[in-house]
Design an enzyme around this catalytic site. Structure first.
Site, PDB file in Angstrom:
ATOM      1  N   ALA A  60       0.862  -1.184   0.000  1.00  0.00           N
ATOM      2  CA  ALA A  60       0.000   0.000   0.000  1.00  0.00           C
ATOM      3  C   ALA A  60       0.896   1.231   0.000  1.00  0.00           C
ATOM      4  O   ALA A  60       2.058   1.156   0.405  1.00  0.00           O
ATOM      5  CB  ALA A  60      -0.879  -0.016   1.245  1.00  0.00           C
ATOM      6  N   GLY A 102       0.697  -5.057   0.459  1.00  0.00           N
ATOM      7  CA  GLY A 102      -0.392  -5.144  -0.513  1.00  0.00           C
ATOM      8  C   GLY A 102       0.056  -5.792  -1.823  1.00  0.00           C
ATOM      9  O   GLY A 102      -0.763  -6.396  -2.526  1.00  0.00           O
ATOM     10  N   GLU A 151      -0.236  -9.338  -1.197  1.00  0.00           N
ATOM     11  CA  GLU A 151      -1.679  -9.636  -1.121  1.00  0.00           C
ATOM     12  C   GLU A 151      -2.296  -9.666  -2.518  1.00  0.00           C
ATOM     13  O   GLU A 151      -3.195 -10.460  -2.795  1.00  0.00           O
ATOM     14  CB  GLU A 151      -2.362  -8.598  -0.214  1.00  0.00           C
ATOM     15  CG  GLU A 151      -1.962  -8.810   1.249  1.00  0.00           C
ATOM     16  CD  GLU A 151      -2.313  -7.649   2.170  1.00  0.00           C
ATOM     17  OE1 GLU A 151      -2.037  -6.493   1.781  1.00  0.00           O
ATOM     18  OE2 GLU A 151      -2.839  -7.892   3.263  1.00  0.00           O
ATOM     19  N   GLU A 162       4.252  -5.246   7.174  1.00  0.00           N
ATOM     20  CA  GLU A 162       3.423  -4.255   7.887  1.00  0.00           C
ATOM     21  C   GLU A 162       3.791  -4.116   9.361  1.00  0.00           C
ATOM     22  O   GLU A 162       3.675  -3.037   9.936  1.00  0.00           O
ATOM     23  CB  GLU A 162       1.932  -4.616   7.760  1.00  0.00           C
ATOM     24  CG  GLU A 162       1.343  -4.421   6.373  1.00  0.00           C
ATOM     25  CD  GLU A 162       1.498  -5.631   5.469  1.00  0.00           C
ATOM     26  OE1 GLU A 162       2.296  -6.536   5.783  1.00  0.00           O
ATOM     27  OE2 GLU A 162       0.805  -5.663   4.428  1.00  0.00           O
TER      28      GLU A 162
HETATM   29  N1  CAA Z   1       4.595   3.358  -0.304  1.00  0.00           N
HETATM   30  C1  CAA Z   1       5.003   4.548  -0.774  1.00  0.00           C
HETATM   31  N2  CAA Z   1       6.228   4.759  -1.319  1.00  0.00           N
HETATM   32  C2  CAA Z   1       7.057   3.687  -1.374  1.00  0.00           C
HETATM   33  C3  CAA Z   1       6.692   2.421  -0.905  1.00  0.00           C
HETATM   34  C4  CAA Z   1       5.379   2.268  -0.351  1.00  0.00           C
HETATM   35  N3  CAA Z   1       4.912   1.085   0.090  1.00  0.00           N
HETATM   36  N4  CAA Z   1       7.733   1.565  -1.087  1.00  0.00           N
HETATM   37  C5  CAA Z   1       8.707   2.297  -1.656  1.00  0.00           C
HETATM   38  N5  CAA Z   1       8.314   3.578  -1.836  1.00  0.00           N
HETATM   39  C6  CAA Z   1       9.068   4.678  -2.423  1.00  0.00           C
HETATM   40  C7  CAA Z   1      10.172   5.160  -1.480  1.00  0.00           C
HETATM   41  O1  CAA Z   1       9.642   6.046  -0.527  1.00  0.00           O
HETATM   42  C8  CAA Z   1      11.111   5.815  -2.448  1.00  0.00           C
HETATM   43  O2  CAA Z   1      10.603   7.065  -2.817  1.00  0.00           O
HETATM   44  P1  CAA Z   1      11.577   8.377  -2.784  1.00  0.00           P
HETATM   45  O3  CAA Z   1      12.636   8.055  -3.805  1.00  0.00           O
HETATM   46  O4  CAA Z   1      10.655   9.490  -3.176  1.00  0.00           O
HETATM   47  O5  CAA Z   1      12.120   8.461  -1.398  1.00  0.00           O
HETATM   48  C9  CAA Z   1      11.010   4.924  -3.692  1.00  0.00           C
HETATM   49  O6  CAA Z   1       9.781   4.211  -3.559  1.00  0.00           O
HETATM   50  C10 CAA Z   1      12.118   3.899  -3.778  1.00  0.00           C
HETATM   51  O7  CAA Z   1      12.150   3.159  -2.578  1.00  0.00           O
HETATM   52  P2  CAA Z   1      13.476   2.975  -1.673  1.00  0.00           P
HETATM   53  O8  CAA Z   1      14.400   4.112  -1.875  1.00  0.00           O
HETATM   54  O9  CAA Z   1      13.045   2.672  -0.282  1.00  0.00           O
HETATM   55  O10 CAA Z   1      14.097   1.668  -2.377  1.00  0.00           O
HETATM   56  P3  CAA Z   1      15.074   0.597  -1.721  1.00  0.00           P
HETATM   57  O11 CAA Z   1      15.540  -0.265  -2.841  1.00  0.00           O
HETATM   58  O12 CAA Z   1      16.082   1.253  -0.865  1.00  0.00           O
HETATM   59  O13 CAA Z   1      14.125  -0.273  -0.742  1.00  0.00           O
HETATM   60  C11 CAA Z   1      12.123  -1.524  -0.167  1.00  0.00           C
HETATM   61  C12 CAA Z   1      13.097  -1.073  -1.270  1.00  0.00           C
HETATM   62  C13 CAA Z   1      12.840  -2.457   0.818  1.00  0.00           C
HETATM   63  C14 CAA Z   1      10.967  -2.276  -0.820  1.00  0.00           C
HETATM   64  C15 CAA Z   1      11.611  -0.277   0.611  1.00  0.00           C
HETATM   65  O14 CAA Z   1      11.161   0.697  -0.328  1.00  0.00           O
HETATM   66  C16 CAA Z   1      10.476  -0.548   1.547  1.00  0.00           C
HETATM   67  O15 CAA Z   1      10.676  -1.104   2.624  1.00  0.00           O
HETATM   68  N6  CAA Z   1       9.215  -0.168   1.150  1.00  0.00           N
HETATM   69  C17 CAA Z   1       8.068  -0.300   1.988  1.00  0.00           C
HETATM   70  C18 CAA Z   1       7.535  -1.731   1.985  1.00  0.00           C
HETATM   71  C19 CAA Z   1       6.365  -1.863   2.933  1.00  0.00           C
HETATM   72  O16 CAA Z   1       6.470  -1.618   4.122  1.00  0.00           O
HETATM   73  N7  CAA Z   1       5.190  -2.295   2.390  1.00  0.00           N
HETATM   74  C20 CAA Z   1       3.987  -2.480   3.175  1.00  0.00           C
HETATM   75  C21 CAA Z   1       3.109  -1.283   3.046  1.00  0.00           C
HETATM   76  S1  CAA Z   1       1.687  -1.363   4.112  1.00  0.00           S
HETATM   77  C22 CAA Z   1       0.578  -2.347   3.328  1.00  0.00           C
HETATM   78  O17 CAA Z   1       0.819  -2.862   2.250  1.00  0.00           O
HETATM   79  C23 CAA Z   1      -0.744  -2.496   4.045  1.00  0.00           C
HETATM   80  C24 CAA Z   1      -1.666  -3.505   3.435  1.00  0.00           C
HETATM   81  O18 CAA Z   1      -1.596  -4.686   3.741  1.00  0.00           O
HETATM   82  C25 CAA Z   1      -2.746  -3.108   2.541  1.00  0.00           C
END
Ligand code: CAA
Length: 257
Positions: free
Chosen positions: A65, A108, A111, A131
């Site tokens: 998400a 997500g 999912e 999450e």
């Molecule tokens: N939402 C919004 N933006 C996101 C994102 C997310 N889930 N995942 C990555 N991005 C964005 C980052 O903020 C970054 O943007 P900026 O360049 O503007 O800062 C861009 O994408 C690139 O990401 P990273 O620089 O973090 O890339 P990385 O290679 O260093 O790391 C990653 C990759 C490990 C996947 C890391 O991005 C990360 O941990 N992302 C979040 C993953 C996460 O927690 N997902 C769960 C979300 S909650 C959910 O999904 C609820 C549900 O069940 C419905």
């Protein structure tokens, strides 16, 4: 025209949908989810489409998400979240949905993979429910579908630690049907879609429905559903054609009748 999806005209009866939000690792914001639900609704209605392949890019299938969007929602916002209805529409797609996954399939994104019926993963794919690191839990089926897909111990480990698993591990666990070279995932998924497109559409539809029943009913109810669906197909022209083609040693030509 969708903003966050690239939708290609059906090839061999298969539509390819590519998530196109690379600047956020294909994070599933509400607009993207709404577009995806609308595309699947339209594919469901289109008789020229037998199956849909959904994919992302080499770095990410989808990283979950959209966390920025989530940060703006309070309790009431989440209670009234339009995303719930979008997820329900995605899960209700009646034709085969094939995920071709490279890179991150997190939250997500994982999912969404679990809403697919067949999953082809590149060797570099990573599946996870992170999450817990945000102080929340999966909210789009990640506790329920993951447990059914991989069993309790691994589902608990993934959801409680937030640590992702590899494509090979996901395949051993039952989350992925096939692992391929990353550059071939879409091609392989399209091949599988095309193979399904050559089958009898009504049989494909009822087969999917019967298999999904196995996940959420008791055995007796599931077996009864299967028997009814099997019996219904006895009334179709495609069944007669399939059996005749076998006896005449020729390929069957199914019409969806
Ligand atoms: N939402 C919004 N933006 C996101 C994102 C997310 N889930 N995942 C990555 N991005 C964005 C980052 O903020 C970054 O943007 P900026 O360049 O503007 O800062 C861009 O994408 C690139 O990401 P990273 O620089 O973090 O890339 P990385 O290679 O260093 O790391 C990653 C990759 C490990 C996947 C890391 O991005 C990360 O941990 N992302 C979040 C993953 C996460 O927690 N997902 C769960 C979300 S909650 C959910 O999904 C609820 C549900 O069940 C419905």
């Amino acid at each position: 025209m969708p903003r966050y999806l690239v939708v290609q005209a059906p090839e061999d009866g298969v539509r390819l949908i590519t998530l196109q939000r690379p600047e956020a690792l294909n994070a599933l914001n509400t607009e993207l989810l709404a577009e995806l639900a609308a595309e699947l609704d339209s594919a469901d209605r289109d008789p020229a489409i037998a199956a849909v392949v959904i994919t992302g890019n080499r770095k990410a299938f989808a990283a979950g998400a959209d966390i920025r969007e989530m940060a703006e929602r309070d309790l009431v916002g989440i209670l009234n979240d339009p995303r719930v209805a979008h997820w329900q529409r995605i899960a209700a797609f009646s034709k085969p949905l094939i995920a071709a996954v490279n890179g991150f399939a997190l939250g997500g994104g994982c999912e969404l993979v679990m809403c697919a019926d067949i999953v082809i993963a590149g060797e570099d794919a990573r599946f996870g429910q992170p999450e817990i690191n945000l102080g929340i839990i999966p909210g789009a089926g990640g506790t329920q579908r993951l447990l059914r897909a991989v069993g309790k111990p691994l589902a608990m480990q993934m959801v409680l630690t937030g640590e992702p698993i590899s494509a090979r591990h996901a395949q051993q666990a039952g989350l992925v049907s096939e692992v391929s070279q990353p550059e071939l995932t879409v091609e392989r998924a399209m091949q599988i879609g095309a193979a399904i497109a050559r089958k009898a559409p009504l049989a494909v539809r009822l087969a999917k429905e019967a298999l999904l029943k196995a996940a959420d009913t008791d055995l007796a109810t599931g077996l009864r559903f299967e028997r009814h669906a099997f019996t219904l197909l006895a009334g179709t022209a495609d069944r007669a054609e399939g059996i005749r083609a076998f006896q005449e040693k020729r390929p069957a030509h199914f019409q969806g009748q």
